[in-house]
Design an enzyme around this catalytic site. Structure first.
Site, mmCIF file in Angstrom:
data_model
loop_
_atom_site.group_PDB
_atom_site.id
_atom_site.type_symbol
_atom_site.label_atom_id
_atom_site.label_comp_id
_atom_site.label_asym_id
_atom_site.label_seq_id
_atom_site.Cartn_x
_atom_site.Cartn_y
_atom_site.Cartn_z
ATOM 1 N N SER A 20 12.772 12.033 19.572
ATOM 2 C CA SER A 20 13.374 12.249 20.909
ATOM 3 C C SER A 20 14.777 11.651 21.067
ATOM 4 O O SER A 20 15.800 12.250 21.618
ATOM 5 C CB SER A 20 12.371 12.031 22.318
ATOM 6 N N LYS A 69 0.626 9.240 28.746
ATOM 7 C CA LYS A 69 0.777 10.305 29.590
ATOM 8 C C LYS A 69 -0.222 10.486 30.743
ATOM 9 O O LYS A 69 0.214 10.938 31.781
ATOM 10 C CB LYS A 69 0.837 11.664 28.781
ATOM 11 N N ASP A 105 5.643 20.292 28.122
ATOM 12 C CA ASP A 105 5.000 20.655 26.826
ATOM 13 C C ASP A 105 4.760 22.341 26.846
ATOM 14 O O ASP A 105 5.033 22.765 25.848
ATOM 15 C CB ASP A 105 3.895 20.036 26.490
ATOM 16 N N ALA A 134 -2.363 18.063 23.132
ATOM 17 C CA ALA A 134 -1.519 19.156 22.860
ATOM 18 C C ALA A 134 -2.128 20.595 23.350
ATOM 19 O O ALA A 134 -1.358 21.327 23.901
ATOM 20 C CB ALA A 134 -1.033 19.414 21.428
HETATM 21 P P1 ATR Z 1 -3.256 15.891 20.224
HETATM 22 O O1 ATR Z 1 -2.953 15.137 21.469
HETATM 23 O O2 ATR Z 1 -1.986 15.872 19.256
HETATM 24 O O3 ATR Z 1 -3.714 17.291 20.224
HETATM 25 P P2 ATR Z 1 -5.984 14.620 19.572
HETATM 26 O O4 ATR Z 1 -6.140 14.458 20.898
HETATM 27 O O5 ATR Z 1 -5.807 13.400 18.642
HETATM 28 O O6 ATR Z 1 -4.238 15.048 19.264
HETATM 29 O O7 ATR Z 1 -6.572 15.844 19.109
HETATM 30 C C1 ATR Z 1 -6.601 16.245 17.819
HETATM 31 C C2 ATR Z 1 -7.144 17.511 17.383
HETATM 32 O O8 ATR Z 1 -7.607 17.564 16.216
HETATM 33 C C3 ATR Z 1 -8.825 17.573 17.931
HETATM 34 O O9 ATR Z 1 -9.037 18.919 18.371
HETATM 35 C C4 ATR Z 1 -9.512 17.184 16.678
HETATM 36 O O10 ATR Z 1 -10.929 17.506 16.884
HETATM 37 P P3 ATR Z 1 -12.137 16.870 17.476
HETATM 38 O O11 ATR Z 1 -11.780 16.978 18.992
HETATM 39 O O12 ATR Z 1 -13.190 17.477 16.826
HETATM 40 O O13 ATR Z 1 -11.846 15.337 16.836
HETATM 41 C C5 ATR Z 1 -8.769 17.692 15.747
HETATM 42 N N1 ATR Z 1 -9.031 17.312 14.373
HETATM 43 C C6 ATR Z 1 -8.204 16.140 13.851
HETATM 44 N N2 ATR Z 1 -8.850 16.099 12.466
HETATM 45 C C7 ATR Z 1 -9.426 16.890 12.191
HETATM 46 C C8 ATR Z 1 -10.289 17.277 11.179
HETATM 47 N N3 ATR Z 1 -10.498 16.716 10.036
HETATM 48 N N4 ATR Z 1 -11.234 18.312 11.440
HETATM 49 C C9 ATR Z 1 -11.412 19.060 12.300
HETATM 50 N N5 ATR Z 1 -10.730 18.769 13.451
HETATM 51 C C10 ATR Z 1 -9.913 18.021 13.546
#
Ligand code: ATR
Length: 280
Positions: A20, A69, A105, A134
């Site tokens: 940013s 946030k 967003d 997100a």
């Molecule tokens: P953000 O705020 O960027 O969305 P987050 O809250 O950490 O980040 O969410 C990450 C997302 O990626 C989640 O949906 C997570 O799934 P889980 O809720 O089951 O943890 C998903 N994710 C991350 N790594 C993963 C992996 N190796 N396999 C499947 N899902 C994954």
């Protein structure tokens, strides 16, 4: 010594990876506005004090990123409709001395798709992969575009179910494996996870039975061509990368603090791409 011009920030923890400052300071220079936008690392224990004292410290406002946030959401005097629906604030500014919290967003997501495809708003069914922060903003944007159904597919189905519950009937939770069954009806397919990235698991589905006219987009923009977008390109469907979402979400904040609508064009996009190519 006080800084000259209008001051704004992004606060997060960690915050050093934030692009940013690069974007906002580029626009400040381009439009000849006196001011500065800086990244400030604020630990969870200090974020309350930081937000309370931001006006005293000479800030016109700023951005809030992970993990602040939700705290910002609870601290502001009032919320814009998007922040209210998403239950998270990523942009702070003052109106009549009162602190207002917004969320840009969803706007960034929608604008990126509108600029790059004419018809995304005519879709009816979306698949959103992932149920994190997100994903919440993205579901809000898709529902605002009047989609009838949003399927939220997540490794942890319970998390998708909790998210869906807060949105009501049109949002349906499911496991990642449900993608194969749902792809033939999906107009829009959105990845919000780091799946397929180095060190993460692979997608437990492919896009072979996606519709020919489907649009695929990613909230992740590092790398620009994510594993998900590569999979979509190999299938031959339209793709929109996530960098546009980052750039467009910055616009409303810049307007609030600095008073000009900045252009999201090749110049600012290439600036971020060049930064991504640097070895940090
Ligand atoms: P953000 O705020 O960027 O969305 P987050 O809250 O950490 O980040 O969410 C990450 C997302 O990626 C989640 O949906 C997570 O799934 P889980 O809720 O089951 O943890 C998903 N994710 C991350 N790594 C993963 C992996 N190796 N396999 C499947 N899902 C994954």
């Amino acid at each position: 010594m006080a800084e000259s011009g209008i001051q704004a920030f992004v606060c997060g923890h960690p915050v050093k990876h934030s692009r940013s400052p690069l974007i906002h300071n580029y626009w400040l220079e381009r439009y000849g506005i006196a001011g500065r936008y800086r990244a400030i690392d604020v630990s969870p224990g200090n974020v309350g004090y930081f937000i309370q004292s931001m006006q005293r410290n000479g800030f016109a406002g700023g951005n809030v990123t992970i993990p602040h946030k939700e705290v910002a959401y609870r601290m502001v005097h009032s919320l814009d409709p998007a922040a209210s629906a998403i239950q998270a604030v990523n942009t702070l500014w003052f109106e009549g001395g009162k602190l207002i919290g917004g969320n840009t967003d969803a706007y960034g997501f929608a604008r990126n798709l509108s600029v790059n495809t004419k018809d995304w708003v005519h879709g009816e069914t979306a698949l959103v992969i992932g149920a994190g922060g997100a994903s919440r903003a993205i579901i809000h944007a898709i529902l605002n575009a009047r989609y009838r159904r949003v399927h939220v597919l997540n490794r942890t189905v319970d998390r998708a179910a909790k998210l869906a519950e807060t949105f009501g009937d049109g949002v349906v939770p499911g496991p990642l494996e449900a993608a194969t069954r749902l792809l033939p009806v999906a107009d829009l397919i959105v990845n919000t996870t780091s799946l397929g990235m180095e060190g993460e698991g692979a997608f437990p589905f492919n896009l072979n039975n996606a519709r020919d006219d489907a649009i695929a987009t990613d909230a992740v923009y590092v790398p620009l061509r994510t594993a998900f977008l590569q999979m979509a390109q190999a299938r031959g469907i339209r793709t929109v990368d996530g960098l546009g979402m980052l750039l467009h979400q910055a616009v409303p904040g810049f307007m609030r603090w600095f008073g000009i609508e900045p252009a999201v064009d090749a110049a600012v996009r290439n600036l971020v791409i060049a930064d991504m190519e640097k070895v940090h």
